[in-house]
Structure formats: C-alpha cells, structure tokens
Design an enzyme around this catalytic site. Structure first.
Site, mmCIF file in Angstrom:
data_model
loop_
_atom_site.group_PDB
_atom_site.id
_atom_site.type_symbol
_atom_site.label_atom_id
_atom_site.label_comp_id
_atom_site.label_asym_id
_atom_site.label_seq_id
_atom_site.Cartn_x
_atom_site.Cartn_y
_atom_site.Cartn_z
ATOM 1 N N GLU A 45 0.823 -1.212 0.000
ATOM 2 C CA GLU A 45 0.000 0.000 0.000
ATOM 3 C C GLU A 45 0.859 1.265 0.000
ATOM 4 O OE1 GLU A 45 -2.970 0.188 -0.711
ATOM 5 O OE2 GLU A 45 -3.651 -1.871 -0.419
ATOM 6 N N LEU A 88 11.759 4.959 -7.492
ATOM 7 C CA LEU A 88 10.319 4.791 -7.261
ATOM 8 C C LEU A 88 9.621 6.131 -6.999
ATOM 9 C CD1 LEU A 88 8.324 2.466 -7.280
ATOM 10 C CD2 LEU A 88 8.777 2.088 -4.862
ATOM 11 N N TYR A 128 -6.357 6.792 3.688
ATOM 12 C CA TYR A 128 -6.525 5.701 2.735
ATOM 13 C C TYR A 128 -5.816 4.429 3.211
ATOM 14 C CZ TYR A 128 -5.404 2.402 -0.767
ATOM 15 O OH TYR A 128 -5.237 1.204 -1.385
ATOM 16 N N ASP A 146 -9.575 5.535 -2.626
ATOM 17 C CA ASP A 146 -8.414 5.981 -3.397
ATOM 18 C C ASP A 146 -8.919 6.643 -4.679
ATOM 19 O OD1 ASP A 146 -9.307 3.847 -4.891
ATOM 20 O OD2 ASP A 146 -7.305 3.334 -5.566
#
Length: 354
Positions: A45, A88, A128, A146
DNA sequence: GACCCGTGGCA
DNA sequence: TTGCCAAGGGT
C-alpha cells in the site's frame, strides 16, 4: 433465511460476485481463502501510493526478498531502504516506511495495529492506507477511498462537486455501501473495477456490475467524472550540476537534506533550481573551486510541480582532493547502487557520455 | 485548503 | 508533444 434487499448490500453483492470472477492476481495479494500478511499489505500500500501496479511489481519483489518481515526492515539502515527505493519516487515514503517499521517492531511487539485508529498513527499511513490495511489485512469494515474509488463513486452517483471538495461526500457514499462481510475484498474489488473497467477514459460500462444503477452511465456522461478543478501549469526551473572525477575514476557525490525535494537521497552536487537561475554565474554554485567545462546538452526532468533543465559542468580533481562538507567520493562502478533518484541518474548518464 | 513531493506510461 | 494519470501523505 431472509433475503437482504437493502440496496447498499446489493451493491456489495454485485461487486463481490464480479470480483470473484475477475480479480487481478497481484504479488502482494493473498489467494482466495488465504490469510493476508499485514506486513506485505502495508508495504504494498505504501509503494502503490500514486504509483502504478506495473512500476511497483519489481520493487515489491525485491523488498520482500531482502526484508521478509517488519523486524528485518526495522533492523536495517534507512540508507539501505533509500537505495532500494531509488527510482520509485516520493522518497519521504521510504523514510516513513523505515520509521514505521521501527515503531511496529520496537514499540508494538512486531505486530501492526489491527484497526484504523491505530494504523492511522503510524508514519506514512494516512486515511486511505489505514483503511486499506484494516480492511484487507484484518477484515475490518472500513471505507477505503483511493483515486479509483473516487472515480467509480462520482460516476455511480453523478457527483457534480469537483475534487477535492467532494471527498467527504465520496467517503460517505463508500461508507454506506461497504459491507460487514468481506470488506477487504470489497475494497480491492472497487479498486480493480476502477483500474480495469471504470477507467478514466473509455470505461467498459458494458462489463460493469454497476451499469444498471450508474447515474452517469444513464446520462451518458460517465467520462466527465470526476469533476476536477483545472491544474496550474508547471513552471520551468533551471540549475547546474557538477561532475567531478579523480584520475582513479572516483566521482564526487553529496547527500541531500533529509527534508524536502529528493530528501535524504544522494545527488551529483547541484545548484539550487530556480526559475530565474543565473546561467552566467552557475559555477559559483559548485562545491569546489575548479576549472569547469560545460558539457554539451542538457538534462530535462519533470517533477510534480515544476519542469527542470539542468546544465552539467565537469572538472578533474587531483587524487588528493578532499571531499567538501556532506560530500564523499564513490567508485564510478558503485554509482548504480547509490540512492540516486532518476534525475541524478540522467545527469550521471549525460556526464558519462551515454 | 493549498502546496509540496517523483516517476513512467499513455493518448 | 503535452497533459493526464497512478492503491496519497505531510505540513
């Protein structure tokens, strides 16, 4: 047994039936009937925040191979996390990931909190992620919202309020349709639906379990949701980077401050980046007084809120040159293993003539 | 609420 | 080519 005819439950039933047929198989996702590992759910996540499934895949595999559980991650140095995270993006996630692993390992006995309130207190875990982990890893009924879910719900209810003002209303809608049973599957089903059927452009409404009850679809306006305020154009900032090499092939790098842009990452020593950058005085920003030569070409890179153009200067340092403050020498061959963000890899590639 | 924070893919 | 978008969080 009484049939439950509550319309909210019917939403969930229709969606879960669709999910049981069409769920995506993803590296971090438990198989049907299998218990989810909270560590893997949490890690995925965090990685998936504003990042595509395709991009996350190899990073997730590398992380779980190297750090198979939260204790292993907590025992590592944050520098190693940053190196593995390089490329990333959104690097504060990596620092928060490590901080979170330490909290869970050292003050929570190695176990993640099993409810939204507890999860929400962890570094890097917002509304979230707390809801997603609570639902997926612990089977809690939590409203998981989301970007996919926002799109699905604003279409389902034809919500005219633009984002981000519509967020509370969307959360209330999700809260109303989230079932007591299988809340984790429901959340993942909503996200799969958004990712594969209820896409931003050209949604495949004919395949959607909500087609018959989707307000936007009935009006033929599904592609216009969610409403959003127009975005500001990104300005162009300029700057310079300084490629210093020694005769033995080592190169000078520097650690960036822990906070802010590319926080904590390694850089090719660079100037400030600004819209009114003074190109004529560029070498005044260099970490060392050297005889600089401007390399041909320029590195272009896009950030979230600005475009960047970097001019690269090169110089040769003597073998005995001392590294300035925050700087150090690294072997050219070791540069790939550094916590170098993509923009810095572009700069290095230009300097190395690639 | 507004702004900051990366990167790669896609039309 | 340019803009949009992706399983958002911190301040």
């Amino acid at each position: 047994m009484l049939a439950n005819t509550d319309p909210e439950v019917k939403h969930a039933d229709a969606l879960l039936a669709w999910y049981d047929r069409h769920r995506r198989r993803l590296p971090w996702r438990a198989l049907p009937g299998e218990a989810a590992d909270p560590y893997r759910v949490w890690l995925s996540e965090i990685m998936l925040q504003q990042t595509t499934v395709k991009t996350v895949g190899p990073y997730f595999e590398a992380f779980v191979a190297r750090w198979p559980d939260v204790g292993a991650m907590a025992a590592s140095d944050v520098e190693d996390i940053l190196k593995a995270w390089a490329g990333l993006g959104y690097y504060s996630r990596a620092r928060n990931l490590h901080a979170c692993a330490r909290v869970v390992s050292e003050t929570l006995g190695g176990r993640f909190p099993d409810d939204v309130e507890g999860l929400r207190k962890l570094p890097g875990v917002g509304a979230y992620t707390a809801a997603a982990v609570a639902a997926i890893a612990f089977g809690r009924r939590a409203a998981v919202v989301d970007g996919n879910v926002e799109r699905v719900v604003t279409r389902l209810e034809a919500i005219e309020t633009p984002l981000p003002q519509a967020k509370p209303l969307i959360a209330a809608c999700v809260e109303a349709i989230t079932p007591e049973s299988r809340p984790g599957d429901f959340a993942q089903a909503m996200m799969d639906l958004g990712a594969t059927i209820c896409t931003p452009k050209r949604p495949a409404c004919a395949l959607c379990p909500f087609m018959a009850r989707c307000s936007a679809r009935q009006a033929g306006t599904q592609e216009t949701f969610p409403r959003k305020a127009p975005k500001a154009r990104r300005p162009l900032r300029r700057g310079a980077a300084f490629w210093v090499t020694r005769p033995d092939g080592w190169v000078l790098v520097r650690k960036r401050p822990d906070k802010g842009l590319l926080g904590g990452m390694t850089e090719i020593p660079s100037s400030v980046w600004s819209e009114d950058f003074d190109a004529a005085g560029a070498v005044g920003h260099a970490p060392l007084k050297m005889k600089w030569r401007r390399l041909p070409g320029e590195v272009q890179h896009g950030f979230t809120h600005f475009e960047l153009a970097v001019t690269v200067y090169a110089a040769d340092a003597p073998l005995t040159a001392k590294a300035p403050p925050d700087c150090r020498w690294v072997r050219l061959a070791d540069l790939d293993g550094e916590a170098l963000p993509t923009v810095m890899r572009k700069i290095a590639a230009l300097a190395r003539g690639q």
